[in-house]
Design an enzyme around this catalytic site. Structure first.
Site, PDB file in Angstrom:
ATOM      1  N   ASP A  38      40.583 -69.676  12.043  1.00 48.20           N
ATOM      2  CA  ASP A  38      41.443 -70.860  10.492  1.00 48.20           C
ATOM      3  C   ASP A  38      42.500 -70.457  10.088  1.00 48.20           C
ATOM      4  O   ASP A  38      43.239 -68.882   9.992  1.00 48.20           O
ATOM      5  CB  ASP A  38      40.222 -70.073   9.464  1.00 48.20           C
ATOM      6  CG  ASP A  38      40.946 -71.124   8.315  1.00 48.20           C
ATOM      7  OD1 ASP A  38      39.999 -72.014   8.039  1.00 48.20           O
ATOM      8  OD2 ASP A  38      41.348 -70.657   7.076  1.00 48.20           O
ATOM      9  N   ILE A  39      43.781 -71.326   9.793  1.00 50.02           N
ATOM     10  CA  ILE A  39      44.841 -70.914   9.150  1.00 50.02           C
ATOM     11  C   ILE A  39      44.890 -70.125   7.840  1.00 50.02           C
ATOM     12  O   ILE A  39      44.459 -71.416   6.522  1.00 50.02           O
ATOM     13  CB  ILE A  39      45.524 -72.254   9.429  1.00 50.02           C
ATOM     14  CG1 ILE A  39      45.897 -72.481  10.648  1.00 50.02           C
ATOM     15  CG2 ILE A  39      47.324 -72.069   9.015  1.00 50.02           C
ATOM     16  CD1 ILE A  39      46.417 -74.104  11.012  1.00 50.02           C
ATOM     17  N   GLU A  83      41.420 -77.142   8.828  1.00 52.15           N
ATOM     18  CA  GLU A  83      42.358 -76.299   9.648  1.00 52.15           C
ATOM     19  C   GLU A  83      41.448 -75.163  10.961  1.00 52.15           C
ATOM     20  O   GLU A  83      42.160 -74.239  10.734  1.00 52.15           O
ATOM     21  CB  GLU A  83      43.148 -75.397   8.191  1.00 52.15           C
ATOM     22  CG  GLU A  83      42.467 -74.572   7.498  1.00 52.15           C
ATOM     23  CD  GLU A  83      41.739 -75.257   5.965  1.00 52.15           C
ATOM     24  OE1 GLU A  83      41.744 -74.293   4.942  1.00 52.15           O
ATOM     25  OE2 GLU A  83      42.050 -76.656   6.220  1.00 52.15           O
TER      26      GLU A  83
END
Length: 503
Positions: free
Chosen positions: A359-360, A402
């Site tokens: 995950d960003i 994301e």
């Protein structure tokens, strides 16, 4: 060099004309002189006209004069002056016939430039114009010339008309027999066909010789001819018809065969009708067979093109159905399919298997500060960097928003954690450049887990990876945590840690 080549070609064609004329006269004559039953020289004359350009009429004139004039010497008390005039007149008539035939042939050549490409529906007009019309105009003139000079003796108009018709058929057959052979030679199919069809042609020769002895067998020649027409098309038919016509004329002239009955003139006339009908039928059949073959090949080619286009379209559809449109990596559904197959293989062969959920960090803030276009570019660049740092057997896919997932076959949890740290370092050490904007630095959080014997479905594996990812975000982001670490080290986590880290 070209001039010498042209002279050599002209001499060869003239010798062919003279040889074909002498051969035809020796096979059988309508008047005991030079009016042949099957005048092959008419076909050579048209070939000369096609092949030699401007000098062709002179070559045909000289060749015809050389063939015919010797037969007038000493006939009907003609003196040298009369022999010369009749020889010149005969050569002029033959030259005129070849000129008329060439004019029609050129018209067809303009409409159908490829050799042997004349459609079967046009073939009757082709026969009529290049062979029958030229012969019908000139053959009566030659009969009248010989009748007027006493070289032919007829009891009445009926015999004269029969001679005109026979000579017309003779000249027509000469063109129709040799021009297809010439076209096959131009198309470079004659020699190859002769190599392939030598056995049927030999069988046809032997059967014709037998049929000349036993007349009732002549009708059985037709199936052999039909086989050659269907199997070897125009080139084979041309050779077979040429062979059949010459053997039949020889046999009839010697008193053998089905047509050697009654007077000689009627025997030759019946033979001409038989050869003419057989020739037209088989050439038409061969042309139809060639058209069917060409249409079949065109249909196969069209099917191949459409199949290729359909395969490409299906490939594009499959790619669209299995690939994320923005990042061009496998989408969620495709990743789940590959992961399910990998789990089956892993359990069958007792190989380890791990997955990573990625995950960003603070992606919403990046979108708010730099815009959604920059966010899209960030997702693309992240996908490219991660894919470059994975093996070919690994699968990097977009899970949604994301979030991304990674399938690592043949990899245990400890090595999967090493891969996760490698990816985190590759993403976090170099900012992402956006066109026309300032570089954007990002970090990622990763959760790692491996396949367990107690996992019933893929959802069990995903749940553990998601818990590990949640723990990585709770631990301050920009880190990778495995589920094993989560169980051993995060059971007593800091109670002040943010329970709901920002996505």
């Amino acid at each position: 060099m070209n001039f010498i080549h042209s002279i050599r070609t002209a001499l060869i064609l003239m010798l062919m004309y003279i040889g074909a004329g002498l051969w035809s006269i020796q096979l059988g004559s309508l008047n005991g002189g030079n009016l042949a039953v099957m005048w092959l020289a008419s076909g050579i004359g048209l070939i000369i006209m096609i092949h030699m350009g401007r000098i062709a009429p002179y070559l045909v004139f000289l060749s015809s004069f050389a063939v015919n004039t010797p037969f007038y010497i000493g006939k009907a008390g003609l003196d040298a002056h009369a022999v010369l005039l009749i020889g010149l007149a005969t050569a002029l008539i033959d030259m005129s016939q070849s000129l008329i035939a060439r004019n029609y042939y050129q018209q067809f050549a303009q409409s159908y430039p490829q050799e042997n490409a004349i459609p079967a529906t046009v073939l009757p007009r082709y026969w009529l114009q290049i062979s029958l019309i030229p012969a019908a105009f000139t053959s009566p003139l030659l009969v009248l010339l010989q009748h007027h000079t006493g070289l032919m003796h007829h009891a009445g108009v009926l015999e004269l008309g029969q001679s005109m018709l026979s000579l017309t058929l003779s000249d027509t057959a000469g063109i129709l027999l040799l021009v297809p052979v010439y076209q096959s030679w131009l198309a470079k199919r004659l020699i190859s066909t002769l190599k392939q069809a030598w056995l049927p042609l030999l069988g046809l020769t032997l059967f014709l010789l037998l049929a000349l002895w036993l007349r009732a067998l002549m009708i059985l020649v037709l199936p052999i001819m039909l086989y050659i027409a269907v199997r070897y098309l125009q080139a084979g038919v041309g050779l077979a018809l040429l062979l059949m016509s010459q053997l039949c004329v020889i046999g009839t002239a010697q008193g053998y065969g089905q047509f050697a009955s009654g007077s000689t003139s009627w025997a030759f006339f019946n033979l001409q009708i038989f050869i003419f009908a057989t020739m037209l039928t088989l050439q038409y059949l061969a042309s139809m067979q060639l058209e069917l073959k060409q249409r079949y090949q065109a249909l196969e080619y069209e099917i191949a093109l459409r199949t290729e286009a359909l395969t490409e379209a299906n490939g594009r559809l499959l790619e669209q159905a299995t690939t994320d449109e923005l990042t061009q990596v496998p989408n969620r559904r495709e990743w789940q399919r590959r992961c399910a197959e990998a789990i089956v293989r892993s359990r069958r062969y007792k190989d380890p298997l791990s997955i990573i959920m990625l995950d960003i960090d603070h992606f919403k803030r990046i979108n708010d500060e730099h815009g959604h276009l920059a966010g899209d570019l960030l997702l693309k660049c992240l996908s490219q960097r991660c894919s470059k740092n994975l093996r070919e057997i690994d699968t990097f896919a977009r899970w949604g928003g994301e979030e991304f997932v990674i399938l690592l076959p043949e990899t245990d949890e400890a090595h999967a954690l090493i891969v996760a740290e490698k990816l985190r370092h590759a993403v976090g050490t170099e900012p992402i450049l956006s066109e026309g904007q300032t570089p954007i630095s990002i970090t990622i959080s990763l959760g790692v887990t491996s396949l367990s014997m107690i996992d019933l479905t893929l959802d069990d594996l995903l749940r553990r990876a998601d818990e590990a990812l949640y723990a990585a975000k709770s631990a301050g982001r920009n880190c990778a945590i495995s589920y094993a670490q989560l169980r051993t080290h995060f059971l007593h986590a800091d109670p002040d840690a943010d329970p709901n880290p920002e996505a």
